[in-house]
Every structure is written in structure tokens, then in C-alpha cells.
Design an enzyme around this catalytic site. Structure first.
Site, PDB file in Angstrom:
ATOM      1  N   ILE A  78      68.081  10.848  72.928  1.00  0.00           N
ATOM      2  CA  ILE A  78      66.747  10.635  73.930  1.00  0.00           C
ATOM      3  C   ILE A  78      65.350  10.432  73.050  1.00  0.00           C
ATOM      4  O   ILE A  78      64.688   9.921  73.574  1.00  0.00           O
ATOM      5  CB  ILE A  78      66.436  12.209  74.470  1.00  0.00           C
ATOM      6  CG1 ILE A  78      67.762  12.373  75.477  1.00  0.00           C
ATOM      7  CG2 ILE A  78      65.373  12.008  75.667  1.00  0.00           C
ATOM      8  CD1 ILE A  78      67.841  13.799  76.149  1.00  0.00           C
ATOM      9  N   ASP A 109      53.281  25.082  69.434  1.00  0.00           N
ATOM     10  CA  ASP A 109      53.178  23.455  69.293  1.00  0.00           C
ATOM     11  C   ASP A 109      53.041  23.138  70.902  1.00  0.00           C
ATOM     12  O   ASP A 109      53.690  22.066  71.230  1.00  0.00           O
ATOM     13  CB  ASP A 109      54.664  22.974  68.825  1.00  0.00           C
ATOM     14  CG  ASP A 109      54.465  21.613  68.477  1.00  0.00           C
ATOM     15  OD1 ASP A 109      53.324  20.816  68.450  1.00  0.00           O
ATOM     16  OD2 ASP A 109      55.480  20.820  68.246  1.00  0.00           O
TER      17      ASP A 109
HETATM   18  P1  ATP Z   1      57.623  16.620  67.892  1.00  0.00           P
HETATM   19  O1  ATP Z   1      58.638  16.604  66.840  1.00  0.00           O
HETATM   20  O2  ATP Z   1      56.298  16.226  67.259  1.00  0.00           O
HETATM   21  O3  ATP Z   1      57.540  17.759  68.663  1.00  0.00           O
HETATM   22  P2  ATP Z   1      58.577  15.534  70.110  1.00  0.00           P
HETATM   23  O4  ATP Z   1      58.114  16.317  71.128  1.00  0.00           O
HETATM   24  O5  ATP Z   1      58.523  13.812  70.801  1.00  0.00           O
HETATM   25  O6  ATP Z   1      57.634  15.341  68.897  1.00  0.00           O
HETATM   26  P3  ATP Z   1      61.431  16.354  70.224  1.00  0.00           P
HETATM   27  O7  ATP Z   1      60.718  17.748  70.888  1.00  0.00           O
HETATM   28  O8  ATP Z   1      62.342  16.233  69.124  1.00  0.00           O
HETATM   29  O9  ATP Z   1      59.972  15.444  69.680  1.00  0.00           O
HETATM   30  O10 ATP Z   1      61.805  15.709  71.587  1.00  0.00           O
HETATM   31  C1  ATP Z   1      62.231  14.507  71.210  1.00  0.00           C
HETATM   32  C2  ATP Z   1      62.293  13.706  72.573  1.00  0.00           C
HETATM   33  O11 ATP Z   1      63.516  14.339  73.388  1.00  0.00           O
HETATM   34  C3  ATP Z   1      61.221  13.939  73.401  1.00  0.00           C
HETATM   35  O12 ATP Z   1      61.106  12.519  74.046  1.00  0.00           O
HETATM   36  C4  ATP Z   1      61.205  14.754  74.421  1.00  0.00           C
HETATM   37  O13 ATP Z   1      60.671  14.674  75.564  1.00  0.00           O
HETATM   38  C5  ATP Z   1      62.869  14.689  74.705  1.00  0.00           C
HETATM   39  N1  ATP Z   1      63.376  15.960  75.165  1.00  0.00           N
HETATM   40  C6  ATP Z   1      63.225  17.256  74.362  1.00  0.00           C
HETATM   41  N2  ATP Z   1      63.667  18.232  75.070  1.00  0.00           N
HETATM   42  C7  ATP Z   1      64.255  17.866  76.150  1.00  0.00           C
HETATM   43  C8  ATP Z   1      64.992  18.387  77.168  1.00  0.00           C
HETATM   44  N3  ATP Z   1      65.411  19.866  77.212  1.00  0.00           N
HETATM   45  N4  ATP Z   1      65.495  17.690  78.169  1.00  0.00           N
HETATM   46  C9  ATP Z   1      65.207  16.366  78.374  1.00  0.00           C
HETATM   47  N5  ATP Z   1      64.733  15.677  77.131  1.00  0.00           N
HETATM   48  C10 ATP Z   1      64.032  16.521  76.049  1.00  0.00           C
END
Ligand code: ATP
Length: 325
Positions: free
Chosen positions: A41, A155
Site C-alpha cells: 500500500i 506522530d
Molecule cells: P511515515 O513513515 O512517515 O509515518 P507514512 O504514514 O506514509 O509515513 P506508513 O505509516 O508506513 O507511512 O504508511 C504507508 C502507507 O500505508 C500510507 O499510504 C498509509 O496511508 C497506508 N496505511 C497505513 N496503515 C493503514 C491501514 N491500517 N489501512 C490502510 N492503509 C494504511
């Protein structure tokens, strides 16, 4: 078997986990093999999120682990233990974790809908003041719950807030320190060094006391607190209302410098009522003790007069409040 029986033998003497804790930790331990991973994703600073399946649709965040000695397993387990205590409408549902290095992963329910970040910054969707208030109230509710449980998000940002049919779902709480232990160095270096290494729109969520801690030789321990979460909430509130980040298009060094000495984004060009701007200024208070807590924010938001459409301007807004909900 996989060692399902109580594993009390290889515990270290200065055991952090009391007996019943070890027992219940097992319930949240998901064997990596039981997970089906589908497409990626997205990839964040600390892990890659997959759409997956485990008794139904889930999101699996696989942490980037560089080497074994960098795995702060105790910290990870501690954060998982924190995570599993959360049950709230506005928080993503924690389902379990893979806790056998080198495979560390967090399994949560899969969020439908889009993040506030996507709505605001990519799709340029406009949030009316009323809609912004409703969203902010739900964020305050979820955050108030986390804080009441002693959990600091660390965060909070629009990328970590989903909107599912009008319902706010907050993700990614409490996991910052484990990842920071592995990547903190890189993080701080990237902030101080090459500007390109800085994740876009991360700095503007950092309270003055965090900005000041971002020095090249400072300890990696950033002073996160409930009040730094409230500061970050202020930035989310600003994004909802203005459709952009504060300190937009300023170089990171300039943002760190200004915020660190108490400069705030000017609200002069912002079209909003005094009450709405006051919330921003309070959340962005230089002194952390002057920032409101989430229950206070919630009640302030609930008292904001709602604008009603199709009502004559001569009709006082506050008289229409009872008819509003
Ligand atoms: P950072 O690492 O700086 O927090 P981020 O928030 O983009 O950056 P992640 O939290 O690793 O990174 O998320 C990566 C992707 O997965 C993002 O596009 C986020 O919206 C998606 N994502 C995270 N958790 C979920 C979830 N529970 N359901 C659907 N999508 C998700």
C-alpha cells in the site's frame, strides 16, 4: 510446536514482563506464516504497509529491520503491549503483531477511505468550517482516549488520519520510539544534512521543544509528550482550515530555526473566526504547559457556533445551534 507453552525458562532475570503479561502477549503474537501479504500500500520511513489477509482483510506494517543487533525487541514488545490496550471508535483496530526477529510486523484492520492528507493535499478537497469542526472533534476524542491511557501518539499528522464515510480513524500511534531506535540517527542526520532527506511535511508538526532537540549531537531521545501531540493537532487543524501546511515552501532549516524560537505561522490571511484562530494559537503555544489538553479542546470545539446554510444573515447564528444537531 512453536513453543506455545509458557516460556519462562529463557527469561532474563531483570524481566520486564510479569507473568500474566507474558501470557497475554502470546494472544497477540501472530505467526508470520499465517499472514497472507498482497500488494504494497505504501512505504513510510520505518516500514512497508501491505494489504494482507488474516481472518479477513488487514493492513500489515512490516518494519524495516536493518540488522539483528538493531532490533530493540523489548521496546517493540512494550509498544505492542501498549497498542493492544486501545479500543476506541476513532482508533485503528490493533489485531496483533509478529514479534520474532527479524520479522517484526504490526497487524491492524484495513482502513477504507482516504487519509486527510490525500483529501487535503492531493485531491485539494475543501473542508467547510463545520466539517473541519466535526473531524477535529473526532480526532480530539481519539487522542483524548489515548492520553487518558497514558499513550503518546508521537506522530500525529494528516497522513495518519483516515476518513471512512465521515468517521475519523487514527493510525500509527506509539510506534515512533521503536523505529527511532533503529533509524533515529538517519532521521536526525537527514534533518540536519541534505534537505532532500526530510520527509515532506513532518517538521511542521514538531513543537518548539522538539525542534530545539533536533541538533546534530543531541541524544536521539526526543522529548515527546502529550503537549507535543497537542501541538501536532494544531497543525492538523490548520491544514483542515487552510488546505496547506504551515510554513509552506520554506526550507527545513528556516522552519526549525523559527519554530524553535517561538515564531508561528501567520494567520493574517486566514479567513476564519476569532474562536477558530484562538484554538490554533493555543495548540501552538510556545510553552508546552500553556497548550490545552484534548478534553478541553473537545469542549471548545463543541461550543463553536455552527454556521447554518440557507439561513438569513439577520438571524443570529447562536440561536440556531440547538436546531443544528
Ligand atoms: P511515515 O513513515 O512517515 O509515518 P507514512 O504514514 O506514509 O509515513 P506508513 O505509516 O508506513 O507511512 O504508511 C504507508 C502507507 O500505508 C500510507 O499510504 C498509509 O496511508 C497506508 N496505511 C497505513 N496503515 C493503514 C491501514 N491500517 N489501512 C490502510 N492503509 C494504511
Amino acid at each position: 510446536g512453536r513453543g506455545d507453552s509458557l516460556d519462562l525458562h529463557n527469561k532474563h532475570p531483570d524481566e520486564r514482563w510479569p507473568r500474566q503479561n507474558s501470557l497475554s502477549m502470546k494472544e497477540w503474537d501472530i505467526p508470520y506464516d499465517e499472514l497472507k501479504l498482497f500488494e504494497v500500500i505504501g512505504t513510510g520511513r520505518f516500514g512497508t504497509v501491505f494489504r494482507g489477509s488474516w481472518h479477513g482483510a488487514v493492513a500489515v506494517k512490516v518494519l524495516h529491520v536493518l540488522s539483528d543487533d538493531c532490533v530493540p525487541l523489548d521496546t517493540f514488545k512494550h509498544e505492542v503491549a501498549t497498542f493492544r490496550k486501545t479500543r476506541h471508535e476513532n482508533l485503528v483496530l490493533f489485531m496483533g503483531a509478529c514479534m520474532k526477529p527479524p520479522r517484526l510486523a504490526i497487524v491492524t484492520s484495513l482502513c477504507k477511505g482516504m487519509t486527510l492528507y490525500t483529501h487535503i493535499h492531493l485531491r485539494k478537497d475543501k473542508f467547510t468550517a463545520n466539517k473541519s469542526v466535526i473531524v477535529a472533534q473526532q480526532i480530539s476524542q481519539g487522542m483524548g482516549y489515548l492520553h487518558a491511557r497514558g499513550i503518546i501518539h508521537k506522530d500525529l499528522k494528516t497522513k495518519n488520519i483516515f476518513l471512512e464515510n465521515g468517521k475519523v480513524v487514527i493510525t500509527d500511534f506509539g510506534l515512533f520510539s521503536v523505529t527511532k531506535l533503529c533509524f533515529g540517527n538517519k532521521l536526525v542526520q537527514s534533518v540536519r544534512g541534505d534537505s532532500l532527506g526530510i520527509p515532506a511535511g513532518w517538521l511542521c508538526y514538531l513543537a518548539p521543544e522538539l525542534c530545539r532537540a533536533l541538533t546534530p549531537h543531541a541524544s536521539l531521545h526526543l522529548p515527546f509528550s502529550k503537549a507535543t501531540d497537542v501541538y501536532a493537532f494544531g497543525t492538523v487543524w490548520y491544514e483542515l482550515l487552510c488546505g496547506e501546511y504551515p510554513f509552506k515552501s520554506q526550507p527545513p532549516e528556516a522552519v526549525i530555526w523559527q519554530v524553535g524560537k517561538g515564531v508561528k505561522q501567520s494567520l493574517a490571511n486566514m479567513q476564519a473566526s476569532r474562536d477558530i484562530k484562538d484554538i490554533l494559537m493555543l495548540c501552538w503555544s510556545y510553552r508546552s504547559a500553556e497548550r490545552p489538553d484534548f478534553p478541553h479542546l473537545l469542549s471548545t470545539l463543541q461550543k463553536l457556533p455552527r454556521k447554518r446554510l440557507a439561513r438569513s444573515p439577520s438571524h443570529p447564528v447562536h440561536l440556531s445551534r440547538s436546531a443544528d444537531s
